[in-house]
Every structure is written in C-alpha cells, then in structure tokens.
Scaffold this motif. Structure first.
Motif, PDB file in Angstrom:
ATOM      1  N   UNK A   1       0.840  -1.202   0.000  1.00 40.97           N
ATOM      2  CA  UNK A   1       0.000   0.000   0.000  1.00 40.97           C
ATOM      3  C   UNK A   1       0.879   1.258   0.000  1.00 40.97           C
ATOM      4  N   UNK A   2       1.655   1.456  -1.081  1.00 36.69           N
ATOM      5  CA  UNK A   2       2.560   2.614  -1.107  1.00 36.69           C
ATOM      6  C   UNK A   2       1.800   3.927  -1.251  1.00 36.69           C
ATOM      7  N   UNK A   3       2.404   4.990  -0.718  1.00 35.73           N
ATOM      8  CA  UNK A   3       1.860   6.334  -0.927  1.00 35.73           C
ATOM      9  C   UNK A   3       2.625   6.929  -2.098  1.00 35.73           C
ATOM     10  N   UNK A   4       1.971   7.036  -3.238  1.00 28.97           N
ATOM     11  CA  UNK A   4       2.608   7.522  -4.460  1.00 28.97           C
ATOM     12  C   UNK A   4       2.381   9.011  -4.633  1.00 28.97           C
ATOM     13  N   UNK A   5       3.397   9.685  -5.151  1.00 28.70           N
ATOM     14  CA  UNK A   5       3.294  11.075  -5.603  1.00 28.70           C
ATOM     15  C   UNK A   5       3.863  11.096  -7.010  1.00 28.70           C
ATOM     16  N   UNK A   6       3.399  11.992  -7.816  1.00 32.06           N
ATOM     17  CA  UNK A   6       3.915  12.075  -9.172  1.00 32.06           C
ATOM     18  C   UNK A   6       3.681  13.438  -9.767  1.00 32.06           C
ATOM     19  N   UNK A   7       4.484  13.735 -10.797  1.00 31.66           N
ATOM     20  CA  UNK A   7       4.285  14.993 -11.502  1.00 31.66           C
ATOM     21  C   UNK A   7       4.842  14.896 -12.912  1.00 31.66           C
ATOM     22  N   UNK A   8       4.323  15.794 -13.735  1.00 30.46           N
ATOM     23  CA  UNK A   8       4.818  15.979 -15.093  1.00 30.46           C
ATOM     24  C   UNK A   8       5.542  17.314 -15.125  1.00 30.46           C
ATOM     25  N   UNK A   9       6.644  17.360 -15.845  1.00 31.09           N
ATOM     26  CA  UNK A   9       7.346  18.628 -16.019  1.00 31.09           C
ATOM     27  C   UNK A   9       7.778  18.746 -17.471  1.00 31.09           C
ATOM     28  N   UNK A  10       7.891  19.945 -17.929  1.00 38.48           N
ATOM     29  CA  UNK A  10       8.243  20.257 -19.315  1.00 38.48           C
ATOM     30  C   UNK A  10       7.819  21.686 -19.579  1.00 38.48           C
ATOM     31  N   UNK A  11       6.917  21.890 -20.532  1.00 43.02           N
ATOM     32  CA  UNK A  11       6.402  23.240 -20.795  1.00 43.02           C
ATOM     33  C   UNK A  11       5.625  23.785 -19.604  1.00 43.02           C
ATOM     34  N   UNK A  12       5.035  22.881 -18.843  1.00 43.40           N
ATOM     35  CA  UNK A  12       4.278  23.248 -17.645  1.00 43.40           C
ATOM     36  C   UNK A  12       4.531  22.180 -16.592  1.00 43.40           C
TER      37      UNK A  12
END
Length: 177
Positions: A76-87
């Motif tokens: 039961x991991x606590x995931x975080x994520x994001x996209x980066x690039x133009x925004x």
C-alpha cells in the motif's frame, strides 16, 4: 534489502478531495479497447522496483496505471507524481482494489512531458504519524528522463510555465546537510 527511514510526527501536506476529481468510470475504460498505451520504464534502484508489475500511460484518458505484483512487500505505497516540461502538473492518485493505482493529470499544453513517480511511504496508513519514509536515494519509481506524450490539453486555472524542456525532479535532502 534496503532499510526504511523512520520518523515520528512526519508532516505531509495531502491534497484534499482528489478522489472526487478523478474522471468517473475512466478506470474501467482504461482497459477496454485502448490501443495507444505507453509502457513506462522503471528505476531498478527504486525501493518499489521489485514490487511493481507494470506502469502504463493512456494518453487518450490522461491516466497512468501502476499495478503491483501479487505478493508485493510494499502493498500500500503512498505515491506522488508529476509531469514537467512546458508546464508543471501534479498527478492525483486513486487506489482501485488491492494492487492497482490510477493517476490522473491535467496540463495546459499538448506535447512531451517528463514523468516522475516517487513513493513516499512503503505501506501507508492514514492518520498514523509514526511512519517509515522511503529513503531519498531509492524513492523514484520511474527511470531518469522518462517522457510521456500528452495528446490532449486540459483547461487549467493557473499553472507554472517553463521556456525550456527539462525535467524537474523531486528534491531530496539527506539528513545532516
């Protein structure tokens, strides 16, 4: 086997209400008739690497799917994520069943974006402040410089914009720095 760092009274800012913002029914359609699926490369040095069966991206639904193995140590991991690039965009996660996590993103532009998924806790228990954090050197689940193609922009109110196409990774500061 790596050891987890334990801290008492860890303060983490949680996004409130993110489950209600996920597209209703998108999880079911993710598996039906989708042909344009991108398989995401994993970081072999990640704490979660031995537990992950697959990570895939569906540009059509603006969704990521993380599937854990049947007998995952970090179940039961606590995931975080994001996209980066133009925004820059934060990925909002929802767990379905015992082994599957869906992440949804909204970005104001189409194009290529760097994807970073990290695991903060191996086995997350809500409202338990005596938790074990995953060490910073092994918390990134995705490989370096993994990119996804966003084929449909979203309406976003306010966003960070960058003139360069470079990854923006989560910073980790070791103890005693």
């Amino acid at each position: 086997m790596r050891k987890l760092l334990c801290f008492a009274s860890v303060a983490i800012v949680f996004l409130s209400g993110f489950l209600s913002e996920l597209v209703e029914g998108a999880e079911d359609t993710f598996l039906r008739g989708v042909t344009n699926i991108q398989h995401i490369e994993l970081n072999p040095d990640s704490e979660l690497y031995p537990d992950i069966e697959s990570i895939v991206h569906s540009p059509k639904h603006k969704l990521l799917r993380v599937v854990l193995k049947e007998n995952a140590r970090c179940s039961n991991p606590y995931l975080r994520g994001r996209l980066s690039g133009k925004a820059l965009a934060i990925i909002k996660w929802k767990k379905e069943g015992q082994r599957t996590f869906y992440g949804q993103y909204k970005v104001p532009f189409e194009g290529d974006f760097f994807l970073e998924i990290v695991t903060v806790f191996c086995n997350y228990v809500p409202d338990d402040m005596d938790r074990c954090l995953v060490p910073g050197e092994s918390f990134r689940v995705t490989a370096d410089n993994v990119e996804i193609k966003v084929t449909k922009a979203s309406e976003v109110r306010g966003y960070w914009e960058s003139p360069e196409h470079v990854p923006l990774y989560t910073r980790w500061q070791p103890q005693n720095c």
